[in-house]
Design an enzyme around this catalytic site. Structure first.
Site, PDB file in Angstrom:
ATOM      1  N   ASP A  97       0.846  -1.165   0.000  1.00 27.09           N
ATOM      2  CA  ASP A  97       0.000   0.000   0.000  1.00 27.09           C
ATOM      3  C   ASP A  97       0.896   1.234   0.000  1.00 27.09           C
ATOM      4  O   ASP A  97       2.074   1.163   0.339  1.00 27.09           O
ATOM      5  CB  ASP A  97      -0.938   0.000   1.214  1.00 27.09           C
ATOM      6  CG  ASP A  97      -2.158   0.895   0.978  1.00 27.09           C
ATOM      7  OD1 ASP A  97      -2.955   1.061   1.908  1.00 27.09           O
ATOM      8  OD2 ASP A  97      -2.282   1.442  -0.137  1.00 27.09           O
ATOM      9  N   SER A  98       0.319   2.384  -0.348  1.00 21.88           N
ATOM     10  CA  SER A  98       1.130   3.580  -0.604  1.00 21.88           C
ATOM     11  C   SER A  98       1.379   4.425   0.637  1.00 21.88           C
ATOM     12  O   SER A  98       2.205   5.331   0.605  1.00 21.88           O
ATOM     13  CB  SER A  98       0.421   4.431  -1.662  1.00 21.88           C
ATOM     14  OG  SER A  98      -0.967   4.511  -1.364  1.00 21.88           O
ATOM     15  N   GLY A  99       0.676   4.149   1.727  1.00 20.50           N
ATOM     16  CA  GLY A  99       0.989   4.771   3.004  1.00 20.50           C
ATOM     17  C   GLY A  99       0.023   5.826   3.481  1.00 20.50           C
ATOM     18  O   GLY A  99      -0.103   6.046   4.692  1.00 20.50           O
ATOM     19  N   GLY A 100      -0.665   6.510   2.567  1.00 18.77           N
ATOM     20  CA  GLY A 100      -1.546   7.606   2.980  1.00 18.77           C
ATOM     21  C   GLY A 100      -2.663   7.157   3.898  1.00 18.77           C
ATOM     22  O   GLY A 100      -2.994   7.821   4.875  1.00 18.77           O
ATOM     23  N   PHE A 101      -3.237   6.014   3.580  1.00 19.10           N
ATOM     24  CA  PHE A 101      -4.367   5.526   4.398  1.00 19.10           C
ATOM     25  C   PHE A 101      -3.909   5.251   5.826  1.00 19.10           C
ATOM     26  O   PHE A 101      -4.559   5.609   6.799  1.00 19.10           O
ATOM     27  CB  PHE A 101      -4.934   4.246   3.778  1.00 19.10           C
ATOM     28  CG  PHE A 101      -6.098   3.668   4.544  1.00 19.10           C
ATOM     29  CD1 PHE A 101      -5.909   2.624   5.440  1.00 19.10           C
ATOM     30  CD2 PHE A 101      -7.373   4.198   4.389  1.00 19.10           C
ATOM     31  CE1 PHE A 101      -6.972   2.102   6.163  1.00 19.10           C
ATOM     32  CE2 PHE A 101      -8.451   3.674   5.110  1.00 19.10           C
ATOM     33  CZ  PHE A 101      -8.243   2.627   5.995  1.00 19.10           C
ATOM     34  N   GLN A 194     -11.603   6.645  -5.874  1.00 20.71           N
ATOM     35  CA  GLN A 194     -12.234   7.175  -4.679  1.00 20.71           C
ATOM     36  C   GLN A 194     -13.599   7.737  -5.074  1.00 20.71           C
ATOM     37  O   GLN A 194     -14.062   7.508  -6.197  1.00 20.71           O
ATOM     38  CB  GLN A 194     -11.349   8.251  -4.031  1.00 20.71           C
ATOM     39  CG  GLN A 194     -10.044   7.724  -3.426  1.00 20.71           C
ATOM     40  CD  GLN A 194     -10.231   6.868  -2.185  1.00 20.71           C
ATOM     41  OE1 GLN A 194     -11.322   6.777  -1.616  1.00 20.71           O
ATOM     42  NE2 GLN A 194      -9.166   6.195  -1.758  1.00 20.71           N
ATOM     43  N   ASP A 271      -7.993  -7.863   0.346  1.00 18.21           N
ATOM     44  CA  ASP A 271      -7.070  -8.068   1.461  1.00 18.21           C
ATOM     45  C   ASP A 271      -7.779  -7.703   2.749  1.00 18.21           C
ATOM     46  O   ASP A 271      -8.672  -6.841   2.745  1.00 18.21           O
ATOM     47  CB  ASP A 271      -5.830  -7.167   1.311  1.00 18.21           C
ATOM     48  CG  ASP A 271      -6.165  -5.761   1.799  1.00 18.21           C
ATOM     49  OD1 ASP A 271      -6.681  -4.960   0.999  1.00 18.21           O
ATOM     50  OD2 ASP A 271      -5.969  -5.499   3.006  1.00 18.21           O
ATOM     51  N   CYS A 309     -11.856 -29.585   7.613  1.00 17.93           N
ATOM     52  CA  CYS A 309     -10.748 -28.689   7.293  1.00 17.93           C
ATOM     53  C   CYS A 309      -9.432 -29.456   7.310  1.00 17.93           C
ATOM     54  O   CYS A 309      -9.174 -30.262   8.213  1.00 17.93           O
ATOM     55  CB  CYS A 309     -10.694 -27.533   8.289  1.00 17.93           C
ATOM     56  SG  CYS A 309      -9.394 -26.341   7.944  1.00 17.93           S
ATOM     57  N   CYS A 311      -6.389 -28.073   7.506  1.00 23.98           N
ATOM     58  CA  CYS A 311      -5.263 -27.282   8.046  1.00 23.98           C
ATOM     59  C   CYS A 311      -4.667 -28.009   9.257  1.00 23.98           C
ATOM     60  O   CYS A 311      -5.305 -28.879   9.872  1.00 23.98           O
ATOM     61  CB  CYS A 311      -5.756 -25.885   8.442  1.00 23.98           C
ATOM     62  SG  CYS A 311      -6.407 -25.755  10.124  1.00 23.98           S
ATOM     63  N   CYS A 314      -6.817 -28.144  12.520  1.00 25.55           N
ATOM     64  CA  CYS A 314      -7.955 -29.064  12.515  1.00 25.55           C
ATOM     65  C   CYS A 314      -7.526 -30.524  12.384  1.00 25.55           C
ATOM     66  O   CYS A 314      -8.230 -31.426  12.850  1.00 25.55           O
ATOM     67  CB  CYS A 314      -8.901 -28.709  11.371  1.00 25.55           C
ATOM     68  SG  CYS A 314      -9.646 -27.084  11.571  1.00 25.55           S
ATOM     69  N   HIS A 340      -5.386 -21.580  10.615  1.00 22.96           N
ATOM     70  CA  HIS A 340      -6.718 -22.087  10.224  1.00 22.96           C
ATOM     71  C   HIS A 340      -7.519 -21.015   9.486  1.00 22.96           C
ATOM     72  O   HIS A 340      -8.107 -21.257   8.432  1.00 22.96           O
ATOM     73  CB  HIS A 340      -7.513 -22.546  11.443  1.00 22.96           C
ATOM     74  CG  HIS A 340      -8.967 -22.722  11.110  1.00 22.96           C
ATOM     75  ND1 HIS A 340      -9.473 -23.845  10.486  1.00 22.96           N
ATOM     76  CD2 HIS A 340     -10.010 -21.860  11.238  1.00 22.96           C
ATOM     77  CE1 HIS A 340     -10.767 -23.675  10.252  1.00 22.96           C
ATOM     78  NE2 HIS A 340     -11.131 -22.483  10.695  1.00 22.96           N
TER      79      HIS A 340
END
Ligand SMILES: NCc1cc(CSc2ccccc2)c2nc(N)[nH]c(=O)c2c1
Ligand SMILES: [Zn+2]
Length: 377
Positions: A97-101, A194, A271, A309, A311, A314, A340
């Site tokens: 990510d670009s950092g502003g958020f 935006q 994400d 599951c 994983c 589990c 998990h």
């Protein structure tokens, strides 16, 4: 392993079912199957997971944070040490990510101008500046494969005037990001749409980004408190404003049902910190709904979290054991529950990729919702 010298960045749309899409993003560091869920590795680690464990869950790509890494250990140090992939022992694609958020959500004493944003580090109070140019420089030093434009995500509640002004600033920053990114074969730059929940502003933003031209397009400014219904209402039109032949990335989303609803509406990449963060708090996401392992009802339960599951949590541990190590604040608790949750999120993505490829997304979605009991299970 893809030949890093010749493979460029490209997107292949393989099948659609309604507005849902499945495809592949080709990068020099490997392919990304879409729809894709991308685990967040904020400080050069997906918390409580070894990189090989993240790969074992089915993740083709993970995320890094410009904001966190510029503060500690700094992008220059990571560059001197060979870049973020080598630094964190992850040789597949990385998106940053670009950092502003993160500045607006984490830093102190922020000052926003046309040039960019100045702020004080949440770690030690030191002063820093982020601009489109500096963000591109940092993401280049990190060596990320997919670079995000420097944008501004307006804090809510915000009136239409504020949202419009903020979106137009982000579009000017998108042009500066594009100019500063330059020509980097095999590396991608994504623009970020935006415009809040205003359809005309979203369309204006998409038009501006398409004129600048990007390798992919993100939908920012959603999942910021508007609620799922309003988010879906926006996703009923916003993805359609973006080019069909490029990946669409919905930033910072979400719970399993958010993800399914977003894919249904044409989103290709998502994400969220939810599976890893909630795993550390004892929250366990399953095909039958969500449970919290700290609940006393699990302390004598010999069953796994989910019999179906595959994983390690589990396959090898009971709810009673997971309840015990959570209550005892043992590190293995966060490790197993994060594994998990990430495994389950990837299982949802694989299920949707298969369903879209076979033209049975609606049936898969109906089954997904039918399986989810309400509350604890
Ligand atoms: N869903 C809210 C959200 C989350 C993120 C963060 S997504 C992320 C987090 C960590 C690492 C990589 C990406 C955003 N990032 C940008 N640049 N713009 C947004 O509007 C925005 C909105
Ligand atoms: Zn499991």
């Amino acid at each position: 392993m893809t030949d890093q010298s010749t493979t460029k960045f490209s997107y292949t749309l393989k099948a659609t079912d309604g507005r849902a899409r499945t495809g592949v993003i080709h990068t020099p560091r490997g392919d990304i199957r879409t729809p894709a869920f991308m685990p967040v590795g904020t400080a050069a680690t997906v918390k409580a997971m070894m990189p090989e464990s993240v790969a074992a869950t089915g993740a083709d790509i993970l995320l890094g944070n410009t904001y966190h890494l510029m503060l500690r250990p700094t992008a220059e140090r990571i560059d001197r040490l060979g870049g973020l992939h080598k630094f964190m022992n992850w040789d597949k694609p990385i998106l940053t990510d670009s950092g502003g958020f993160q500045v607006m959500s984490l830093a102190g004493l922020r000052k926003l101008t046309e040039k960019g944003v100045t702020f004080k580090s949440h770690i030690d109070g030191s002063k820093h500046e982020l601009t489109p140019e500096r963000s591109m420089e940092i993401q280049k030093l990190l060596g990320s494969d997919i670079v995000m434009c420097f944008d501004e995500c307006p804090a809510l509640p915000a009136d239409r005037k504020r949202i419009a002004e903020s979106m137009r600033l982000s579009m000017r920053w998108a042009q500066r990001s594009r100019d500063a990114f330059g020509d980097r074969p095999g590396h991608a730059l994504f623009g970020i749409m935006q415009g809040g929940l205003e359809a005309d502003l979203r369309e204006e933003s998409a038009k501006a980004l398409r004129e600048i031209e990007f390798d992919g397009y993100a939908i920012g400014g959603l999942a910021v408190g508007e609620g799922q219904e309003a988010m879906f209402d926006c996703l009923d039109y916003a993805p359609g404003y973006l080019p069909e032949d490029k990946p669409r990335y919905l930033m910072g989303v979400g719970k399993p049902d958010d993800i399914v609803g977003a894919v249904k509406r044409g989103v290709d990449m998502m994400d969220c910190v939810l599976p890893s963060r909630s795993g550390r708090t004892g929250q366990v996401w399953t095909r039958h709904g969500v449970l919290n392992i700290k609940n006393a009802r699990h302390q004598d339960d010999p069953r796994p979290i989910d019999e179906n599951c595959t994983c390690p949590a589990c396959q090898n541990y009971s709810r009673a054991y997971l309840h015990h190590v959570f209550r005892s604040n043992e590190m293995i608790s966060g490790m197993l529950l994060t594994w998990h949750n990430l495994h389950y999120f990837q299982e949802i993505m694989q299920g949707m990729r298969d369903a879209i490829s076979e033209g049975r997304f609606d049936a898969w979605e109906a089954d997904f919702h039918a399986n989810r009991a309400q509350g604890d299970i």
